[in-house]
Structure formats: structure tokens, C-alpha cells
Design a protein around this motif. Structure first.
Motif, PDB file in Angstrom:
ATOM      1  N   ASP A 102       0.762  -1.253   0.153  1.00  0.00           N
ATOM      2  CA  ASP A 102      -0.029  -0.030  -0.116  1.00  0.00           C
ATOM      3  C   ASP A 102       0.714   1.203  -0.077  1.00  0.00           C
ATOM      4  N   ILE A 103       2.099   1.278   0.860  1.00  0.00           N
ATOM      5  CA  ILE A 103       2.705   2.443   0.787  1.00  0.00           C
ATOM      6  C   ILE A 103       3.583   2.473  -0.547  1.00  0.00           C
ATOM      7  N   PHE A 104       3.916   1.389  -1.141  1.00  0.00           N
ATOM      8  CA  PHE A 104       4.712   1.689  -2.335  1.00  0.00           C
ATOM      9  C   PHE A 104       3.574   2.318  -3.459  1.00  0.00           C
ATOM     10  N   SER A 105       2.359   1.701  -3.539  1.00  0.00           N
ATOM     11  CA  SER A 105       1.354   2.174  -4.365  1.00  0.00           C
ATOM     12  C   SER A 105       0.996   3.603  -4.192  1.00  0.00           C
ATOM     13  N   GLU A 106       0.940   4.077  -2.898  1.00  0.00           N
ATOM     14  CA  GLU A 106       0.725   5.192  -2.476  1.00  0.00           C
ATOM     15  C   GLU A 106       1.951   6.522  -3.061  1.00  0.00           C
ATOM     16  N   ARG A 107       3.111   6.014  -2.440  1.00  0.00           N
ATOM     17  CA  ARG A 107       4.177   6.799  -3.001  1.00  0.00           C
ATOM     18  C   ARG A 107       4.651   7.037  -4.684  1.00  0.00           C
ATOM     19  N   LEU A 108       4.474   5.889  -5.217  1.00  0.00           N
ATOM     20  CA  LEU A 108       4.635   5.676  -6.659  1.00  0.00           C
ATOM     21  C   LEU A 108       3.370   6.156  -7.622  1.00  0.00           C
ATOM     22  N   LYS A 109       2.278   6.486  -6.740  1.00  0.00           N
ATOM     23  CA  LYS A 109       1.010   6.841  -7.471  1.00  0.00           C
ATOM     24  C   LYS A 109       0.697   6.008  -8.828  1.00  0.00           C
ATOM     25  N   VAL A 110       0.715   4.935  -8.335  1.00  0.00           N
ATOM     26  CA  VAL A 110       0.199   3.885  -9.452  1.00  0.00           C
ATOM     27  C   VAL A 110      -1.195   4.071 -10.157  1.00  0.00           C
ATOM     28  N   ASN A 111      -1.226   3.722 -11.161  1.00  0.00           N
ATOM     29  CA  ASN A 111      -2.597   3.397 -12.012  1.00  0.00           C
ATOM     30  C   ASN A 111      -3.275   2.299 -11.567  1.00  0.00           C
ATOM     31  N   GLU A 112      -4.216   2.028 -12.307  1.00  0.00           N
ATOM     32  CA  GLU A 112      -4.908   0.815 -12.111  1.00  0.00           C
ATOM     33  C   GLU A 112      -4.117  -0.339 -12.840  1.00  0.00           C
ATOM     34  N   GLU A 113      -3.215  -0.159 -13.561  1.00  0.00           N
ATOM     35  CA  GLU A 113      -2.398  -1.146 -14.111  1.00  0.00           C
ATOM     36  C   GLU A 113      -0.935  -1.252 -13.214  1.00  0.00           C
ATOM     37  N   GLY A 114      -0.874  -0.530 -12.536  1.00  0.00           N
ATOM     38  CA  GLY A 114       0.460  -0.663 -11.571  1.00  0.00           C
ATOM     39  C   GLY A 114       1.371   0.039 -12.015  1.00  0.00           C
ATOM     40  N   ILE A 115       1.211   0.949 -12.939  1.00  0.00           N
ATOM     41  CA  ILE A 115       2.243   2.001 -13.553  1.00  0.00           C
ATOM     42  C   ILE A 115       2.298   3.037 -12.760  1.00  0.00           C
ATOM     43  N   SER A 116       3.431   3.575 -12.333  1.00  0.00           N
ATOM     44  CA  SER A 116       3.762   4.578 -11.594  1.00  0.00           C
ATOM     45  C   SER A 116       3.410   5.751 -12.438  1.00  0.00           C
ATOM     46  N   GLU A 117       3.349   6.904 -11.718  1.00  0.00           N
ATOM     47  CA  GLU A 117       2.878   8.171 -12.276  1.00  0.00           C
ATOM     48  C   GLU A 117       3.954   8.741 -13.215  1.00  0.00           C
ATOM     49  N   ASP A 118       5.304   8.440 -12.797  1.00  0.00           N
ATOM     50  CA  ASP A 118       6.424   8.649 -13.648  1.00  0.00           C
ATOM     51  C   ASP A 118       6.673   7.865 -14.708  1.00  0.00           C
ATOM     52  N   GLY A 119       5.882   6.556 -15.001  1.00  0.00           N
ATOM     53  CA  GLY A 119       6.173   5.716 -16.127  1.00  0.00           C
ATOM     54  C   GLY A 119       7.363   4.811 -15.675  1.00  0.00           C
ATOM     55  N   LEU A 120       8.159   4.783 -14.618  1.00  0.00           N
ATOM     56  CA  LEU A 120       9.349   4.345 -14.294  1.00  0.00           C
ATOM     57  C   LEU A 120       9.113   2.984 -13.529  1.00  0.00           C
ATOM     58  N   PHE A 121       8.107   2.896 -12.803  1.00  0.00           N
ATOM     59  CA  PHE A 121       7.957   1.482 -12.051  1.00  0.00           C
ATOM     60  C   PHE A 121       6.630   0.948 -12.386  1.00  0.00           C
ATOM     61  N   THR A 122       6.795  -0.608 -12.464  1.00  0.00           N
ATOM     62  CA  THR A 122       5.475  -1.324 -12.194  1.00  0.00           C
ATOM     63  C   THR A 122       5.442  -2.061 -11.203  1.00  0.00           C
ATOM     64  N   LEU A 123       4.087  -1.666 -10.174  1.00  0.00           N
ATOM     65  CA  LEU A 123       4.157  -2.299  -8.880  1.00  0.00           C
ATOM     66  C   LEU A 123       3.252  -3.643  -9.133  1.00  0.00           C
ATOM     67  N   ASN A 124       3.643  -4.876  -8.510  1.00  0.00           N
ATOM     68  CA  ASN A 124       2.977  -6.066  -8.628  1.00  0.00           C
ATOM     69  C   ASN A 124       3.103  -6.596  -7.110  1.00  0.00           C
ATOM     70  N   SER A 125       1.988  -7.422  -6.878  1.00  0.00           N
ATOM     71  CA  SER A 125       2.149  -8.207  -5.766  1.00  0.00           C
ATOM     72  C   SER A 125       2.457  -9.588  -6.131  1.00  0.00           C
ATOM     73  N   ILE A 126       3.268 -10.441  -5.616  1.00  0.00           N
ATOM     74  CA  ILE A 126       3.506 -11.690  -6.181  1.00  0.00           C
ATOM     75  C   ILE A 126       3.425 -12.732  -4.996  1.00  0.00           C
ATOM     76  N   ARG A 127       3.399 -14.107  -5.474  1.00  0.00           N
ATOM     77  CA  ARG A 127       3.630 -14.947  -4.162  1.00  0.00           C
ATOM     78  C   ARG A 127       5.066 -15.505  -3.650  1.00  0.00           C
ATOM     79  N   CYS A 128       4.988 -16.197  -2.809  1.00  0.00           N
ATOM     80  CA  CYS A 128       6.338 -16.457  -2.298  1.00  0.00           C
ATOM     81  C   CYS A 128       7.657 -16.643  -3.217  1.00  0.00           C
ATOM     82  N   LEU A 129       8.633 -15.547  -2.731  1.00  0.00           N
ATOM     83  CA  LEU A 129       9.900 -15.778  -3.499  1.00  0.00           C
ATOM     84  C   LEU A 129      10.793 -16.821  -3.161  1.00  0.00           C
ATOM     85  N   GLY A 130      10.470 -17.635  -2.253  1.00  0.00           N
ATOM     86  CA  GLY A 130      11.344 -18.465  -1.752  1.00  0.00           C
ATOM     87  C   GLY A 130      12.461 -18.079  -0.875  1.00  0.00           C
TER      88      GLY A 130
END
Ligand code: FES
Length: 169
Positions: A102-130
Motif C-alpha cells: 500500500d505504501i509503494f502504491s501511494e508513493r509511486l502513485k500507480v494507476n489501475e495497471e500498477g504503472i507509476s505516475e512517472d512511468g518508471l515503475f510497475t508495482l506487482n504483488s507476487i506469491r512466495c519468492l522462496g
């Protein structure tokens, strides 16, 4: 351009694409070449752009979407430089990864596709990374951040933004 979303499709780029399409006598026959060019100009092929091309070359939009979906070298989603994967597997979740997301989402101002406002980041949530013992875990491209706390989020984002500035200079 008629009712297309100008915020997505920049007019100048669209004019370049239209001029390129006009160089072909048989536009439909050259659809793959046209889509390659469109993707090189816009970096990806959003639905709005597919619709524009469909109208321009008088081809059903569904047919163009079929081509874009079929070939792996075409992308309907914007590809950003940095992919931020926040692990929301069980071990990370119980250590607060939902808050981190949620904090990443707010700080990066992501749109509904998870793309940050500055177009630099995509935010995903993923399952266990091991790497459950290191949780909560955040992965940005190939780099793993372990035991991430809420307070670390701003520093992580700043690190990548500064890296970007350094790359540009
Ligand atoms: S649950 Fe996050 S690394 Fe396993």
C-alpha cells in the motif's frame, strides 16, 4: 484523431504513425510492419492505439487485437524500467507486506495497471519468492530487499530515482 484519449496517445507520435501508415499502398497487408513501427514509437500497443490503427487501415479492431495478442513481441501493457514485486506470500504477509504494498502504491502513485505516475515503475504483488526467512521481501528487477520495513520504502524509491537521474546525465 477523433475521440481517442490524448493523454495516452501523444499527438506528435500519432502524426508520425499516420504518416508511416500512409506510405503503404496495401495497409492491411502490412499490418505486422505497422504494428512494429507503432510499438517502436509508443513503446507498447494500448487498446486505444489499436483502435486508431484499425480505423486508419479499415480493419476490424478485434482482428488487430488478435494479432497483438498472438505475437509475444507485441505488448499491450507499458513496459517500465523497474518492476517492483512485493511478496504477499503467507510468511511475508504476516510480517506486514500488505502495508508495504500500500505504501509503494501511494508513493509511486500507480494507476489501475500498477504503472507509476512517472512511468518508471510497475508495482506487482507476487506469491512466495522462496526467501521467507528474509521477509518481508521486495524484489526490484533482480535485486532483493529483505526485512523491508515501512520506513525503508521511501529510501528504496529514492535510490532508484537517483539511479535514473545518474543514467540520464
Ligand atoms: S512468503 Fe515471501 S518469500 Fe516466501
Amino acid at each position: 484523431m477523433s475521440d481517442l484519449d490524448m493523454s495516452i496517445l501523444e499527438k506528435k507520435k500519432l502524426d508520425m504513425l499516420d504518416a508511416y501508415i500512409d506510405t503503404f499502398e496495401d495497409k492491411q497487408l502490412n499490418i505486422i510492419t505497422i504494428l512494429h513501427y507503432a510499438q517502436s514509437v509508443f513503446e507498447y500497443l494500448p487498446k486505444e492505439l489499436q483502435l486508431h490503427i484499425a480505423r486508419k487501415i479499415d480493419m476490424p479492431a478485434v482482428k488487430i487485437n488478435g494479432i497483438v495478442s498472438f505475437y509475444s513481441f507485441f505488448s499491450e501493457k507499458q513496459v517500465t524500467k523497474y518492476i517492483v514485486d512485493v511478496c504477499r506470500g503467507t510468511a511475508c504477509f504476516v510480517k506486514g507486506s500488505q502495508n508495504l504494498y500500500d505504501i509503494f502504491s501511494e508513493r509511486l502513485k500507480v494507476n489501475e495497471e500498477g504503472i507509476s505516475e512517472d512511468g518508471l515503475f510497475t508495482l506487482n504483488s507476487i506469491r512466495c519468492l522462496g526467501a521467507c526467512g528474509l521477509g518481508p521481501v521486495v524484489k526490484i528487477n533482480d535485486k532483493i530487499f529483505s526485512h523491508v520495513t515501512n520506513d525503508m520504502v521511501d529510501d528504496i524509491i529514492v535510490e532508484y530515482r537517483e539511479k535514473e537521474k545518474a543514467d540520464e546525465s
